[in-house]
Write a protein that holds these residues in place. Structure first.
Motif, PDB file in Angstrom:
ATOM      1  N   SER A 139      -4.533  -1.081 -13.331  1.00 35.63           N
ATOM      2  CA  SER A 139      -3.245  -0.415 -13.587  1.00 35.63           C
ATOM      3  C   SER A 139      -2.388  -0.384 -12.315  1.00 35.63           C
ATOM      4  O   SER A 139      -1.168  -0.452 -12.386  1.00 35.63           O
ATOM      5  CB  SER A 139      -3.454   0.992 -14.151  1.00 35.63           C
ATOM      6  OG  SER A 139      -3.948   1.845 -13.149  1.00 35.63           O
ATOM      7  N   GLN A 142      -0.712  -3.709 -12.188  1.00 36.35           N
ATOM      8  CA  GLN A 142       0.433  -3.769 -13.103  1.00 36.35           C
ATOM      9  C   GLN A 142       1.606  -2.957 -12.545  1.00 36.35           C
ATOM     10  O   GLN A 142       2.763  -3.341 -12.696  1.00 36.35           O
ATOM     11  CB  GLN A 142       0.041  -3.259 -14.496  1.00 36.35           C
ATOM     12  CG  GLN A 142      -1.052  -4.093 -15.164  1.00 36.35           C
ATOM     13  CD  GLN A 142      -0.731  -5.581 -15.210  1.00 36.35           C
ATOM     14  OE1 GLN A 142       0.392  -5.970 -15.498  1.00 36.35           O
ATOM     15  NE2 GLN A 142      -1.706  -6.418 -14.896  1.00 36.35           N
ATOM     16  N   GLN A 143       1.290  -1.832 -11.896  1.00 36.83           N
ATOM     17  CA  GLN A 143       2.354  -1.037 -11.274  1.00 36.83           C
ATOM     18  C   GLN A 143       3.046  -1.853 -10.188  1.00 36.83           C
ATOM     19  O   GLN A 143       4.281  -1.894 -10.109  1.00 36.83           O
ATOM     20  CB  GLN A 143       1.771   0.239 -10.662  1.00 36.83           C
ATOM     21  CG  GLN A 143       2.834   1.064  -9.926  1.00 36.83           C
ATOM     22  CD  GLN A 143       2.227   2.010  -8.907  1.00 36.83           C
ATOM     23  OE1 GLN A 143       1.277   2.737  -9.212  1.00 36.83           O
ATOM     24  NE2 GLN A 143       2.789   2.022  -7.702  1.00 36.83           N
ATOM     25  N   GLY A 146       5.196  -4.294 -11.684  1.00 37.49           N
ATOM     26  CA  GLY A 146       6.355  -3.604 -12.244  1.00 37.49           C
ATOM     27  C   GLY A 146       7.380  -3.275 -11.167  1.00 37.49           C
ATOM     28  O   GLY A 146       8.582  -3.423 -11.378  1.00 37.49           O
ATOM     29  N   GLU A 204       7.169  -0.149 -18.915  1.00 34.25           N
ATOM     30  CA  GLU A 204       5.832  -0.006 -19.493  1.00 34.25           C
ATOM     31  C   GLU A 204       4.785   0.316 -18.428  1.00 34.25           C
ATOM     32  O   GLU A 204       3.829   1.039 -18.686  1.00 34.25           O
ATOM     33  CB  GLU A 204       5.409  -1.321 -20.179  1.00 34.25           C
ATOM     34  CG  GLU A 204       6.013  -1.528 -21.552  1.00 34.25           C
ATOM     35  CD  GLU A 204       5.719  -0.376 -22.487  1.00 34.25           C
ATOM     36  OE1 GLU A 204       4.525  -0.036 -22.632  1.00 34.25           O
ATOM     37  OE2 GLU A 204       6.679   0.202 -23.043  1.00 34.25           O
ATOM     38  N   ASN A 205       4.946  -0.274 -17.248  1.00 33.03           N
ATOM     39  CA  ASN A 205       3.859  -0.269 -16.271  1.00 33.03           C
ATOM     40  C   ASN A 205       4.065   0.620 -15.062  1.00 33.03           C
ATOM     41  O   ASN A 205       3.153   0.785 -14.252  1.00 33.03           O
ATOM     42  CB  ASN A 205       3.577  -1.699 -15.809  1.00 33.03           C
ATOM     43  CG  ASN A 205       2.942  -2.525 -16.913  1.00 33.03           C
ATOM     44  OD1 ASN A 205       1.776  -2.337 -17.234  1.00 33.03           O
ATOM     45  ND2 ASN A 205       3.724  -3.398 -17.542  1.00 33.03           N
ATOM     46  N   SER A 220       9.147   4.571 -14.078  1.00 30.51           N
ATOM     47  CA  SER A 220       9.520   4.060 -15.402  1.00 30.51           C
ATOM     48  C   SER A 220      10.894   4.609 -15.789  1.00 30.51           C
ATOM     49  O   SER A 220      11.672   3.932 -16.448  1.00 30.51           O
ATOM     50  CB  SER A 220       8.457   4.428 -16.434  1.00 30.51           C
ATOM     51  OG  SER A 220       8.383   5.823 -16.567  1.00 30.51           O
TER      52      SER A 220
END
Lengths: 524, 497
Positions: A139, A142-143, A146, A204-205, A220
């Motif tokens: 995660s 993914q952050q 992002g 989303e991420n 976000s």
């Protein structure tokens, strides 16, 4: 037997000796090896790539990108901020006499593509790192992706606001082909499709918030707000209101009068306020995420005020649009004591207090904004936030989108009133607005008073023109507002589309996919 | 070493002899065998080098190329030879004949060498050369490739190079710096390509090339104003830190700013911020008001402070009618140079003056400039000037930023210290668009010293002009440069292995 034995011994000894000899030296080959620590495998390297991409927001500091020049391009051509005579590049922007060789236009262009390039490289680096296998988490990976994709979308937002169609380059240099040396212009709609993909991935991420030490990283909420702003620019009101509704669900609020209100929002001690959705962080707080500086502190105020350089004078007429009770007017230099001990005040005719000049009183010829307070030290050391998106903007965008969708409506009025009440102004009543057009004008006037010198004015004027003309004349409001502020109104030419800046001369010269015809209709 | 060579002989003799002795129990043989071995040993010692040459020639055994992410233009090469020797790297751009060399590593078996002065995104080849007193050898040729150091948009862009200057620009290198965070010391070639850099988390405020082939820099966070920093770092081209002074450690008790250099005695000197408490009640200030000004500090090569000076001892605050306005950064020193006679030149921006200061007495010998000690024609008065330094023929050169009329120019003064007249030997005036409000430098350039090398901060440009101000070379910079210096002896010479 004895002789034969002796011969055997000698042979054995010789063989052993030769073998050892050979192993030691004789047959040894030169060896060559490469130790390459550049292959990044550590999640820490991903974090470094992300931070390096954020650093692109101020480019190389000083006046770079969001630390300065971007807001020259957004504010100078508008009707509120003007410039001093000494800053030639700024005067060209302010008086609409710029051409393709204007250095500030070139500067922002290169800054934008430098940020995009960093985001592309970072995306590749992060993608290639096995986070979960190296003590981190998927995660976080993914952050990180992002964050860099959010920053890339922000850079394209500016690029398309300023130039419309621009080269779309969303791959790292390792994948460049020869053709990528001279990227052609990509249709604005295609660029925006790529931005939307980046922002949807980001919303989303990205986390909703960060620890205090990492404030000013993209959330976000920031991705949603930027997406909302993009839909507004595209006049896609339903999508905009849907997205902005999601932002309003994220726990942001306006800084209340009890907390010090709008003036204290810009205080140097209030850089982590819940009203800020995304900012260029400029902070000297210990452990604050990165230490940045911007040029606005030094340039916003005049010399007489605190030895500032006064490069963003605001037309006096702007002071007069405020109700004296409006707290936002306190973010302008209406009256102050100069460093030489005189009083500088806005004349009565413009809503100020000065009646006439005397030996102790000077009549202000401009007002200056106080949104970037500094302490008068040299070296562009602005320790302020440069606001990129704040909650008041979300509220007013939502009010606008709802008005465009539904006409005059109570919800829009309520949203505007939130912003007005916070600055000590009375609420609007729905009965005061006879039409969608009237409410739209009120919203844009409110935005002007709320966001001056925050880089919004140019986009606002163009969107206002589009809405008011059914998307037939983006310059309707721009022309109406800007022409009266030009030193020579005849400078304004209907043959020039001021909604699109010229592509920089250096880009046209170095990129063989472009030629001078690209600037037809963009300069006189 | 000796045993490794003669071990096989001993081995052979010893094994066969002792077998005999053991088998046949003949003491006489044992004695002869012992003598024979001893004799061989003595011969071996006496003719060691000849044996070595015949049997085991000098050669390179292992080469390891080390790529570290901290620097993409510098590669460490670890070399193992079979014997003690000197070693050097020879490298060149693939399909080019221009050969570069590393520094020579002397008298070792294991060498640590550095490839430097490469350009990004380029294919190179290299080999190792070794030699000792009588032999030389070379390794095979190996390839390596440099990676990009930034993407898509270059930081330094060559915009113009006149054909007349191309020959003179060959093999010319220039030192500059990135003063924002993260900062960097940077050396570029005449095409604006970066050939050497060293990144820092803090900003690099100023840097200076020394005669010892090292770079001296002031390093500090962005928040320290006035090109100030809290560290002085001297670094070799291989990235090794040779001197490191930090505020609060050892003798460095003040921040330094704007300038750091080395004198001929290997001392490091710099400008400092100094403070003094003064009574400013006469001008409505405090009884105990603090004045902030500039000083000079000299450290010896061990980092010990050996000399200090403060401008606040030589100015009367009450003579400045606006002292309350100025007291935070009075006079604003921005350059210092120690002359061959041991005395200092200092530039004070806000006074529009250059001072000469005696090392012995610490007194001000003279002041040049506006309201100075020398008669000066009005058109020669400079303002907000930077980079005071002597020219090869002992005249004084500076960059006149030109705050007065917003025109920047290079000026060379000759001083008549007897009649107190200063005259300009040369004034090279730049077009108005090259005006820089702050920072910058100007120095002579070229074989005949008939050109000027400029660093102009506001227009973000490096220029070489002729004495008429005609621009012969221009590099556009992506950030605010502080200074540009020619690096006269950057490349290592062919060591003739």
């Amino acid at each position: 037997m004895a002789i034969k034995f002796k011969f055997n011994i000698a042979l054995l000894a010789a063989v052993i000796s030769c073998t050892v000899f050979a192993c030691k030296n004789g047959l040894e080959e030169e060896t060559f090896s490469v130790f390459d620590a550049n292959t990044l495998t550590n999640p820490e390297n991903g974090e470094q790539a992300v931070r390096g991409t954020y650093a692109g927001l101020k480019d190389n500091g000083g006046y770079g990108y969001y630390a300065g020049f971007l807001y020259w391009l957004y504010e100078y051509p508008g009707d509120v901020v003007t410039t001093t005579l000494t800053a030639r590049q700024g005067v060209q922007l302010d008086q609409l006499t710029y051409d393709a060789s204007n250095a500030s236009i070139n500067d922002v262009w290169t800054s934008i593509y430098r940020l995009i390039s960093r985001a592309n490289e970072s995306e590749e680096i992060i993608s290639n790192i096995d986070y979960a296998g190296n003590g981190s988490t998927e995660s976080l990976k993914q952050q990180h992706l992002g964050e860099v994709r959010f920053l890339r979308a922000l850079a394209y937002f500016d690029a398309t606001s300023l130039w419309g169609s621009v080269p779309l380059m969303n791959k790292p240099s390792s994948q460049f082909t020869e053709a990528d040396d001279n990227p052609p212009l990509t249709d604005q709609a295609t660029v925006e499709t790529a931005m939307i993909a980046d922002l949807e991935f980001a919303e989303e991420n990205l986390p909703a918030s960060y620890p205090a030490s990492e404030i000013a990283r993209a959330t976000s909420g920031a991705a949603k707000a930027l997406l909302g702003r993009l839909y507004m620019r595209r006049l896609e009101w339903q999508k905009a209101t849907d997205k902005l509704t999601e932002v309003m669900d994220k726990g942001y609020d306006l800084r209340t009068p009890a907390e010090g209100g709008i003036v204290s929002l810009f205080s140097r001690n209030n850089r982590s306020d819940n009203e800020f959705i995304f900012v260029l962080k400029s902070s000297n707080e210990s452990n604050a995420y990165s230490i940045n500086s911007n040029s606005f502190g030094q340039n916003s105020t005049p010399w007489d005020y605190n030895r500032g350089w006064g490069n963003f004078p605001l037309n006096l007429s702007f002071y007069s649009v405020f109700n004296p009770a409006d707290a936002r007017r306190d973010l302008l230099t209406g009256v102050f004591t100069t460093i030489y001990g005189q009083v500088m005040a806005v004349p009565k005719a413009y809503g100020g207090v000065a009646v006439e000049a005397d030996k102790d009183t000077l009549l202000a010829t401009f007002v200056y904004n106080l949104k970037y307070p500094h302490t008068g030290n040299y070296n562009y050391s602005g320790f302020n936030n440069v606001t990129i998106i704040r909650y008041a903007d979300v509220l007013l965008m939502q009010a606008e989108a709802l008005n465009e969708l539904n006409g005059v409506n109570q919800q829009s009025i309520n949203l505007i009133n939130l912003v007005r009440n916070r600055s000590n102004l009375p609420s609007y009543l729905i009965s005061e607005f006879a039409s969608k057009d009237a409410l739209r004008d009120a919203i844009f006037e409110e935005r002007n008073k709320e966001f001056f010198m925050e880089g919004r004015r140019r986009d606002d004027l163009i969107r206002w023109g589009k809405s008011a003309s059914n998307n037939t004349n983006p310059l309707l409001k721009f022309k109406e507002k800007v022409v009266p502020t030009l030193k020579n109104p005849a400078t304004y030419s209907d043959a020039v589309n001021y909604a699109l800046y010229p592509y920089p001369q250096t880009e046209i010269q170095s990129n063989t996919s472009l030629d001078a015809s690209a600037n037809a209709g963009r300069v006189k | 070493m000796f045993y490794s060579i003669f071990f096989p002989f001993y081995h052979f003799i010893a094994i066969s002899s002792f077998y005999r002795v053991i088998r046949e129990k003949k003491k006489k043989y044992a004695a002869w065998a012992f003598l024979f071995v001893l004799g061989l040993g003595i011969l071996g010692l006496l003719f060691k080098d000849s044996f070595l040459q015949v049997f085991i020639p000098l050669k390179v055994k292992n080469i390891e190329l080390v790529k570290l992410p901290s620097n993409r233009l510098r590669f460490q090469v670890n070399v193992n030879a079979n014997r003690e020797c000197d070693a050097v790297l020879q490298y060149w751009v693939k399909e080019s004949t221009d050969t570069l060399y590393s520094d020579v590593s002397k008298r070792k078996n294991t060498h640590k060498l550095f490839i430097t002065m490469t350009v990004a995104r380029t294919r190179y080849k290299f080999r190792v050369l070794v030699k000792n007193a009588s032999q030389r050898a070379r390794s095979k040729v190996y390839p390596f490739q440099t990676q990009p150091i930034y993407q898509a948009t270059p930081y330094f862009t060559l915009e113009h190079a006149a054909s007349t200057i191309l020959e003179e620009l060959k093999n010319k290198y220039f030192l500059t710096q990135i003063l924002t965070e993260p900062g960097s010391i940077v050396i570029i070639d005449h095409k604006g390509e970066i050939v050497w850099y060293e990144p820092f988390r803090k900003g690099v405020k100023v840097s200076h090339w020394t005669k010892d082939k090292t770079v001296l820099s002031i390093v500090g966070p962005e928040k320290i104003p006035s090109s100030g920093g809290d560290e002085i770092i001297e670094m070799g081209l291989n990235g090794q830190v040779l001197s490191h002074l930090q505020k609060g450690k050892g003798d460095m008790d003040k921040l330094v700013h704007h300038e750091v250099r080395k004198d001929k005695y290997q001392n490091i000197y710099a400008l400092t911020f100094t403070k003094k408490v003064a009574d400013l009640t006469a001008v409505n200030g405090q009884k105990q008001d603090t004045l902030h000004g500039d000083g000079i500090v000299v450290f010896n090569n061990k980092g010990k402070k050996i000399w200090e000076w403060s401008v606040l001892d030589y100015l009367d605050p009450l003579q400045d009618p606006e002292i309350l306005k100025h007291k935070k950064d009075w006079v604003h020193g921005n350059a210092v140079f120690r002359l061959d006679d041991g005395n200092f030149l200092v530039s004070f921006r806000d006074l529009n003056q250059i001072w000469k200061i005696s090392y012995k007495t610490k007194k001000v010998i003279w002041k040049l400039g506006e309201k100075g000690d020398f008669a000066l024609k009005p058109n020669l008065v400079f303002s907000a000037q930077h980079y005071i330094h002597p020219t090869p023929d002992k005249n004084l050169m500076l960059l006149d930023n030109g705050e007065i009329n917003h025109i920047s120019r290079a000026m060379i003064f000759s001083l008549d210290t007897i009649n107190h007249v200063a005259d300009a030997q040369k004034v090279v005036t730049l077009p108005a668009e090259y005006y820089t409000t702050a920072k910058g430098s100007a120095a002579l350039f070229g074989k005949q010293n008939d050109k000027v090398l400029f660093c102009l901060t506001d227009p973000r440009a490096f220029l070489i002009t002729d004495f008429n101000g005609k621009i012969l070379w221009k590099v556009q910079v992506g950030g605010d440069p502080y200074r540009l210096e020619e690096v006269p002896d950057l490349l290592y010479k062919n060591p003739q292995f």
